[in-house]
Design an enzyme around this catalytic site. Structure first.
Site, short mmCIF file in Angstrom:
data_model
loop_
_atom_site.label_atom_id
_atom_site.label_comp_id
_atom_site.label_asym_id
_atom_site.label_seq_id
_atom_site.Cartn_x
_atom_site.Cartn_y
_atom_site.Cartn_z
N GLY A 87 13.29 11.79 9.66
CA GLY A 87 12.86 13.18 9.71
C GLY A 87 11.91 13.37 10.87
CE1 TYR A 109 -1.50 -4.29 24.36
CE2 TYR A 109 -1.85 -5.46 26.43
CZ TYR A 109 -1.40 -4.35 25.74
OH TYR A 109 -0.84 -3.28 26.43
#
Length: 519
Positions: A256, A430
């Site tokens: 959606g 990271y």
């Protein structure tokens, strides 16, 4: 209004100029072999005509200019920037729609379902995992939600705010500031990403501990699905069955279109304290970070830079790692909390720097500037890939070594890391990978490195993504990480909510139109 770059990151006026790029090339050339060429920025290439036309009732919501379509064709991953710089926009959206109401979103979805047009929701376009790029063969519509924006209601009693999905980060904070409130969600893409994008991708803000993921900040959602509106109740917590919000958090537009969210906000901090701690090696820094987070302290910043990251991003020249610590509160002085964290760091052979602003301030400036520098490096012929994951503390050493080995030859590849988030049970590393890219074969080289590094992460107990989302680029690893029963449930939810299978086909699961044959 500032002009957004159609091919790269952010604003055109903030991109590095040619002289800055050449100076950058001289510095990077000390680490990596470069050819000295600088790829020019192209004009928007001419695109093939749109293959579809909306009904007259929707025509005012839709554009088909070459610039608009090119700007919505890709996200902002390395491979996206490389292709755009080469003037390659191979499969642009046929149309770009900007609905301004839920009813308009519903009408566009109805039309798409009836005609089989794929619909890819688009927030700020900052995806680095192929989340906004349709890779099917048929016609498609980029559904830009930027007109569904604004903070429409601020509940100062319950500390919540209703915010339109198309609201960009700076606008969120600007609208909350007069109320003395903040969302406290600051991804690196903050300036060019939206509330709907954060929710759809389970984004992580760059605060090290506490409620850093958007998951923790969602109170309720309003979602337009092809079969109707799904609006969840505004309650602080509930034990009533599986949480309906969780179905749409991280759904990446396949179930959606998120049009609004009630988010939990807080008072703006009045008290802050920060320190930078030097460690001779990053192993001691990791031990200190783990001890701090396991002690019960919840620093707003607990970011470890390995020696190479500290040198490149924070200008550190002494070969040490740096732990950047920060505390904040709206109510009480936080210097004692910082003092406890510094004491823990000292116990792990850390040395506080004499000044607290230099390293941290330099790093923050570099952090905000990094996407523009990335684009400049791409123009210099450097492959720049960032890979983030999360793992348990005991698995980090082996995972780190596996990533370094998988990234490429050490004489021509630079691999650095920082811990962006820390949890009691593990860190979120990271990694930044730099290597020369063969001109004309940049994408294939990126594919090789991406595959090798993600294979290494999966083999050593890491998740395929901590906050960048799955998109299309991470699908093969997500398919392995995701449990089979959950996959069946997700496919069933997709079939129920999007019967025509038009919403972001290929993200998270295969195109609904092929599930019966291929899955």
């Amino acid at each position: 209004m500032p002009v957004r770059s159609w091919w790269g990151w952010g604003r055109v006026d903030r991109a590095l100029g040619d002289e800055e790029i050449r100076a950058l090339g001289e510095r990077v050339g000390l680490l990596l072999p470069l050819d000295g060429a600088v790829t020019p920025v192209p004009d928007v290439p001419p695109l093939p005509p749109a293959r579809i036309r909306p009904p007259a009732a929707l025509s005012s919501l839709v554009t088909d200019t070459d610039h608009d379509r090119a700007a919505h064709a890709y996200g902002k991953a390395y491979r996206d920037v490389v292709r755009a710089l080469a003037g390659r926009v191979d499969h642009p959206p046929d149309l770009v729609a900007r609905p301004d109401t839920d009813a308009a979103v519903a009408a566009l979805l109805d039309w798409a379902g009836d005609t089989g047009v794929a619909v890819v929701p688009y927030g700020g376009g900052s995806s680095v995992v192929g989340g906004v790029e349709y890779r099917g063969a048929g016609p498609w519509l980029s559904l830009d939600l930027s007109r569904l924006a604004g903070v429409s209601d601020v509940d100062t009693v319950n500390h919540t705010a209703r915010i339109g999905a198309g609201t960009f980060g700076p606008a969120v904070e600007a609208d909350l500031r007069p109320h003395g409130l903040t969302l406290r969600h600051f991804p690196q893409s903050f300036e060019f990403s939206t509330v709907g994008g954060w929710v759809a991708t389970r984004a992580g803000g760059h605060f090290a501990t506490g409620p850093t993921h958007i998951d923790d900040l969602v109170q309720a959602l309003r979602v337009v699905t092809p079969i109707g509106i799904n609006e969840t109740p505004r309650v602080p917590a509930s034990g009533a069955g599986p949480a309906p919000d969780r179905l749409f958090l991280g759904s990446e537009g396949i179930l959606g279109v998120i049009t609004a969210a009630w988010l939990r906000v807080r008072r703006r901090p009045r008290f802050t304290a920060a320190a930078a701690i030097r460690f001779e090696n990053d192993a001691d820094g990791r031990a200190a970070a783990r001890a701090i987070v396991q002690s019960g302290l919840q620093p707003a910043n607990c970011r470890l830079l390995d020696p190479l990251e500290a040198a490149i991003q924070a200008g550190v020249t002494d070969g040490g790692a740096r732990l950047l610590l920060g505390f904040e509160s709206a109510d009480i002085p936080v210097d004692p909390l910082l003092g406890h964290a510094v004491d823990i760091s000292r116990a792990h052979r850390g040395t506080p720097e004499a000044t607290t602003g230099d390293t941290g301030g330099t790093w923050r400036d570099s952090f905000l500037r990094a996407p523009y520098v990335r684009d400049a490096l791409v123009r210099l012929g450097v492959m720049v890939e960032t890979v983030e994951t999360a793992c348990t503390w005991d698995r980090f050493d082996d995972l780190h070594q596996a990533v370094v080995d998988a990234a490429g030859p050490r004489d021509s590849t630079s691999v650095s890391y920082r811990l962006t988030h820390v949890y009691p049970d593990g860190p979120a590393p990271y990694f930044t990978i730099l290597a020369p890219a063969p001109r004309g074969a940049e994408v294939s080289r990126w594919d090789e490195v991406k595959t090798a590094v993600n294979d290494a992460i999966a083999a050593h107990g890491g998740t395929v993504t901590h906050h960048h989302a799955v998109g299309r680029d991470h699908r093969r690893w997500y398919d392995t990480e995701r449990p089979a029963p959950f996959h069946a449930a997700l496919c069933a939810a997709k079939a129920a909510l999007d019967p025509a299978g038009v919403l972001n086909p290929g993200v998270l699961i295969d195109d609904r139109r092929t599930i019966g044959r291929d899955e």
